[in-house]
Write a protein that holds these residues in place. Structure first.
Motif, short mmCIF file in Angstrom:
data_model
loop_
_atom_site.label_atom_id
_atom_site.label_comp_id
_atom_site.label_asym_id
_atom_site.label_seq_id
_atom_site.Cartn_x
_atom_site.Cartn_y
_atom_site.Cartn_z
N LEU A 125 0.84 -1.21 0.00
CA LEU A 125 0.00 0.00 0.00
C LEU A 125 0.87 1.26 0.00
CD1 LEU A 125 -2.86 -0.94 2.51
CD2 LEU A 125 -3.08 -0.60 0.04
N CYS A 126 1.85 1.30 0.90
CA CYS A 126 2.68 2.50 1.04
C CYS A 126 3.56 2.74 -0.18
CB CYS A 126 3.56 2.39 2.29
SG CYS A 126 2.63 2.41 3.84
N THR A 127 4.24 1.70 -0.66
CA THR A 127 5.16 1.88 -1.78
C THR A 127 4.41 2.24 -3.07
OG1 THR A 127 5.13 -0.53 -2.11
CG2 THR A 127 6.99 0.41 -0.88
N LEU A 128 3.27 1.63 -3.31
CA LEU A 128 2.51 1.94 -4.53
C LEU A 128 2.00 3.37 -4.51
CD1 LEU A 128 0.50 -1.39 -5.00
CD2 LEU A 128 2.24 -0.46 -6.55
N ILE A 129 1.48 3.81 -3.37
CA ILE A 129 0.96 5.18 -3.27
C ILE A 129 2.08 6.20 -3.46
CG2 ILE A 129 -0.04 6.87 -1.68
CD1 ILE A 129 -1.67 4.55 -0.47
N VAL A 130 3.21 5.99 -2.77
CA VAL A 130 4.33 6.94 -2.84
C VAL A 130 4.94 6.99 -4.24
CG1 VAL A 130 6.67 7.42 -2.03
CG2 VAL A 130 4.89 6.79 -0.40
N LEU A 131 5.20 5.83 -4.84
CA LEU A 131 5.85 5.81 -6.15
C LEU A 131 4.94 6.33 -7.26
CD1 LEU A 131 8.04 2.59 -6.29
CD2 LEU A 131 8.76 4.96 -6.16
N ARG A 132 3.66 6.06 -7.17
CA ARG A 132 2.75 6.61 -8.17
C ARG A 132 2.75 8.13 -8.11
NH1 ARG A 132 1.24 5.21 -12.72
NH2 ARG A 132 -0.99 5.69 -12.63
#
Length: 309
Positions: free
Chosen positions: A76-83
């Motif tokens: 959840l965290c990595t996908l939100i931040v990288l997007r």
């Protein structure tokens, strides 16, 4: 640490075997694809199910829950931040999309489960299968949608052989019944082919890459930095913070660090090629992260062993 170096040495030897077989054309593209299907559809599921016969303990159950919760938060965290970060970059749209999946989604089944099997045996496979189950949930929905603008249905995700075996293994672990010894021995025999075959296939993949173009793309290095260093270090820091308040077993902590420190998943390359989403950039990055893992993983394991001790 000694055990990890032994595992990496065994992996290196079998990877070289794969490279030689591909160069000698004893292993061609068709054979490679067929063996990959056999690995993912039969051998890997057998290895996962064999882990379910690990002796039940409340501590292991807590480890399974911890790995599941931590991996959900990681995705959840990595996908939100990288997007959010890639949205402002000057990369082409296709590269933006596959950059995210390469950085976030590691090779949890093809590389992760064999490594955990070698390091920690059945307990390692069971925890790795839990992590991989969460990977499947996120990759075959949001990850595939990001690359192809499509996504798999819940039924397709659950009935993926590796996902199905993961679910079955968790159920078999929780219930008190254990299989007769002759059945478990048979399952182990098939599952033990997982490590050598997966490494040979990785070597076959390496043999097809143009080495001259492998080390020239700066974006691939950025992905490698995130995938192999930044994300596992953040996981390590998070574990160190949480364990001040909640007990986390060493096996659980090692699993979370190792499974977060793996190279970019080969399924990124498969889907990018299928949907023409920056396939060359994806293939180069997958191979580059696989090579660099031989340096970063031992360092992270060394750091982890000192902190967790």
């Amino acid at each position: 640490m000694t055990e990890l170096y032994k595992v990496l040495f065994e992996m290196a030897v079998t990877v070289v075997v794969g490279v030689v077989l591909r160069q000698k054309r004893l292993l061609d593209e068709r054979t490679h694809s067929t063996l990959t299907e056999i690995l993912l559809s039969a051998i890997l599921p057998f290895a996962i199910i064999s882990s379910s016969q690990y002796e039940y303990s409340y501590e292991m159950l807590k480890g399974i829950i911890a790995v599941a919760g931590a991996s959900v938060l990681y995705y959840l965290c990595t996908l939100i931040v990288l997007r959010g970060l890639t949205a402002k970059s000057k990369m082409e749209d296709s590269e933006k999309r596959v950059f995210v999946t390469l950085a976030v989604f590691a090779n949890t089944s093809f590389v992760g489960i064999p490594i955990m099997q070698s390091l920690l045996g059945s307990s390692g496979i069971l925890l790795a299968a839990t992590y991989n189950l969460v990977y499947n949930l996120f990759f075959y929905t949001y990850g595939v949608h990001l690359i192809s603008k499509k996504s798999h249905t819940p039924i397709q995700i659950i009935f993926n052989p590796v996902s199905a075996a993961s679910v079955v293994s968790l159920i078999l672990f929780v219930i008190p019944w254990r299989m007769p010894q002759f059945i478990t021995h048979t399952i182990h025999t098939v599952g033990d082919m997982n490590i050598p075959l997966s490494m040979i296939l990785l070597g076959s993949t390496l043999a097809t890459v143009d080495v001259k173009k492998l080390f020239v793309d700066i974006k691939s290095y950025v992905v490698a930095l995130l995938r192999l260093v930044v994300f596992p270090l953040l996981m390590l820091i998070a574990i160190m913070c949480v364990r001040k308040f909640v007990y986390i077993s060493p096996v659980t902590m090692i699993t979370l660090v190792v499974m977060t420190a793996l190279p970019s998943g080969t399924m990124n390359a498969v889907y990018s090629e299928k949907h023409n989403c920056a396939p060359k950039f994806t293939a180069r990055t997958v191979v580059l992260t696989l090579i660099l893992m031989a340096i970063t993983l031992p360092l992270l394991m060394s750091l982890s062993s000192r902190l967790f001790a």
